[in-house]
Design a protein around this motif. Structure first.
Motif, PDB file in Angstrom:
ATOM      1  N   LEU A  49     152.252  39.862   0.909  1.00 34.47           N
ATOM      2  CA  LEU A  49     151.406  39.875   2.100  1.00 34.47           C
ATOM      3  C   LEU A  49     150.283  38.854   1.938  1.00 34.47           C
ATOM      4  O   LEU A  49     149.637  38.796   0.891  1.00 34.47           O
ATOM      5  N   MET A  50     150.057  38.089   2.980  1.00 33.88           N
ATOM      6  CA  MET A  50     148.971  37.116   2.975  1.00 33.88           C
ATOM      7  C   MET A  50     147.772  37.726   3.700  1.00 33.88           C
ATOM      8  O   MET A  50     147.904  38.241   4.812  1.00 33.88           O
ATOM      9  N   LEU A  51     146.630  37.666   3.041  1.00 34.11           N
ATOM     10  CA  LEU A  51     145.398  38.256   3.563  1.00 34.11           C
ATOM     11  C   LEU A  51     144.311  37.208   3.695  1.00 34.11           C
ATOM     12  O   LEU A  51     144.396  36.131   3.116  1.00 34.11           O
ATOM     13  N   GLU A  52     143.286  37.597   4.434  1.00 34.76           N
ATOM     14  CA  GLU A  52     142.035  36.840   4.423  1.00 34.76           C
ATOM     15  C   GLU A  52     140.999  37.762   3.814  1.00 34.76           C
ATOM     16  O   GLU A  52     140.772  38.862   4.321  1.00 34.76           O
ATOM     17  N   VAL A  53     140.421  37.329   2.708  1.00 34.58           N
ATOM     18  CA  VAL A  53     139.418  38.113   1.987  1.00 34.58           C
ATOM     19  C   VAL A  53     138.086  37.399   2.146  1.00 34.58           C
ATOM     20  O   VAL A  53     137.920  36.279   1.650  1.00 34.58           O
ATOM     21  N   PRO A  57     141.767  32.755   1.929  1.00 33.87           N
ATOM     22  CA  PRO A  57     143.136  33.254   1.754  1.00 33.87           C
ATOM     23  C   PRO A  57     143.344  33.968   0.426  1.00 33.87           C
ATOM     24  O   PRO A  57     142.754  33.594  -0.592  1.00 33.87           O
ATOM     25  N   GLY A  58     144.197  34.964   0.482  1.00 39.18           N
ATOM     26  CA  GLY A  58     144.584  35.703  -0.708  1.00 39.18           C
ATOM     27  C   GLY A  58     145.988  36.253  -0.516  1.00 39.18           C
ATOM     28  O   GLY A  58     146.512  36.267   0.603  1.00 39.18           O
ATOM     29  N   CYS A  59     146.582  36.698  -1.588  1.00 40.00           N
ATOM     30  CA  CYS A  59     147.953  37.184  -1.559  1.00 40.00           C
ATOM     31  C   CYS A  59     148.027  38.479  -2.359  1.00 40.00           C
ATOM     32  O   CYS A  59     147.448  38.569  -3.445  1.00 40.00           O
ATOM     33  N   VAL A  60     148.722  39.486  -1.814  1.00 41.74           N
ATOM     34  CA  VAL A  60     148.977  40.716  -2.556  1.00 41.74           C
ATOM     35  C   VAL A  60     150.474  40.978  -2.561  1.00 41.74           C
ATOM     36  O   VAL A  60     151.191  40.625  -1.618  1.00 41.74           O
ATOM     37  N   ALA A  73     142.354  45.788  -1.947  1.00 40.00           N
ATOM     38  CA  ALA A  73     142.830  44.411  -2.051  1.00 40.00           C
ATOM     39  C   ALA A  73     141.650  43.443  -2.105  1.00 40.00           C
ATOM     40  O   ALA A  73     141.631  42.520  -2.929  1.00 40.00           O
ATOM     41  N   ALA A  74     140.671  43.663  -1.245  1.00 43.10           N
ATOM     42  CA  ALA A  74     139.486  42.797  -1.240  1.00 43.10           C
ATOM     43  C   ALA A  74     138.797  42.827  -2.591  1.00 43.10           C
ATOM     44  O   ALA A  74     138.466  41.782  -3.159  1.00 43.10           O
ATOM     45  N   SER A  75     138.614  44.019  -3.128  1.00 39.58           N
ATOM     46  CA  SER A  75     137.958  44.172  -4.425  1.00 39.58           C
ATOM     47  C   SER A  75     138.748  43.464  -5.531  1.00 39.58           C
ATOM     48  O   SER A  75     138.183  42.747  -6.350  1.00 39.58           O
ATOM     49  N   LYS A  80     134.660  41.539  -0.418  1.00 44.33           N
ATOM     50  CA  LYS A  80     134.172  42.801   0.138  1.00 44.33           C
ATOM     51  C   LYS A  80     135.106  43.367   1.204  1.00 44.33           C
ATOM     52  O   LYS A  80     135.249  44.567   1.328  1.00 44.33           O
ATOM     53  N   SER A  81     135.727  42.483   2.014  1.00 44.83           N
ATOM     54  CA  SER A  81     136.606  42.974   3.076  1.00 44.83           C
ATOM     55  C   SER A  81     137.837  42.083   3.175  1.00 44.83           C
ATOM     56  O   SER A  81     137.801  40.900   2.830  1.00 44.83           O
ATOM     57  N   ALA A  82     138.926  42.690   3.648  1.00 41.83           N
ATOM     58  CA  ALA A  82     140.178  41.943   3.791  1.00 41.83           C
ATOM     59  C   ALA A  82     140.862  42.350   5.082  1.00 41.83           C
ATOM     60  O   ALA A  82     140.667  43.460   5.587  1.00 41.83           O
ATOM     61  N   GLN A  83     141.646  41.442   5.611  1.00 46.04           N
ATOM     62  CA  GLN A  83     142.474  41.726   6.772  1.00 46.04           C
ATOM     63  C   GLN A  83     143.746  40.894   6.643  1.00 46.04           C
ATOM     64  O   GLN A  83     143.773  39.896   5.924  1.00 46.04           O
ATOM     65  N   MET A  84     144.784  41.326   7.352  1.00 45.96           N
ATOM     66  CA  MET A  84     146.035  40.569   7.339  1.00 45.96           C
ATOM     67  C   MET A  84     145.799  39.189   7.950  1.00 45.96           C
ATOM     68  O   MET A  84     145.075  39.051   8.928  1.00 45.96           O
ATOM     69  N   MET A  85     146.427  38.192   7.360  1.00 44.89           N
ATOM     70  CA  MET A  85     146.349  36.843   7.890  1.00 44.89           C
ATOM     71  C   MET A  85     147.285  36.756   9.091  1.00 44.89           C
ATOM     72  O   MET A  85     148.361  37.356   9.092  1.00 44.89           O
TER      73      MET A  85
END
Length: 155
Positions: A49-53, A57-60, A73-75, A80-85
């Motif tokens: 999953l690609m996220l925005e932290v 960008p970030g990946c989990v 995921a953000a931590s 501090k916060s993350a959402q789906m890209m």
């Protein structure tokens, strides 16, 4: 099978892996469908999953049947916060199409975290960089190759 950016990255790093091919069917539960199609225990199949932290960008990488906990995921990725890209952005950033996003061989390497449950298995199965292509390898090898962290990402 045509080589993908993901399999090329694994080959370049001299990583041993197995490839599983299946007929991709879009829609929901793509990971569960992939597990069934290749005859694998869904607990061994992980989705990318690609996220925005905090806007970056970030990946989990988590089990296919699980849901990521955004705060965790953000931590894990130092925010501090993350959402789906959004899909178009994830596809542009990685060079892969949704349903075929792999943590390996992305156009731009981003911070990556695996759910710690990956370490409970001798081998895990991840997307191989193309719809219908999965790669199987040891979780520690995957984590090391990506310089990834691992954390409890699901609830």
């Amino acid at each position: 099978m045509t080589a993908t950016p993901a399999t090329k990255a694994l080959d370049k790093a001299k990583i041993i892996y197995d490839v599983h091919l299946y007929d991709y069917e879009g829609g929901h539960q793509i990971g569960e469908h992939a597990a069934e199609a290749i005859g694998a225990d869904p607990a061994l199949v992980f989705k990318t999953l690609m996220l925005e932290v905090d806007g970056k960008p970030g990946c989990v990488v988590i089990p296919v049947a699980a849901t990521v906990k955004m705060k965790r995921a953000a931590s894990a990725l130092g925010g501090k916060s993350a959402q789906m890209m959004e899909v178009p952005k994830a596809e542009r950033l990685t060079g892969f199409r949704v349903g075929g996003i792999s943590p390996f061989g992305q156009k731009k390497r981003v911070p990556t975290a695996f759910d710690s449950s990956a370490l409970d298995h001798e081998r895990i199965i991840l997307n191989g960089g193309q719809r219908g292509v999965m790669v199987e390898l040891t979780p520690q090898t995957a984590i090391d190759q990506l310089n990834a962290k691992y954390a409890d990402l699901i609830g």
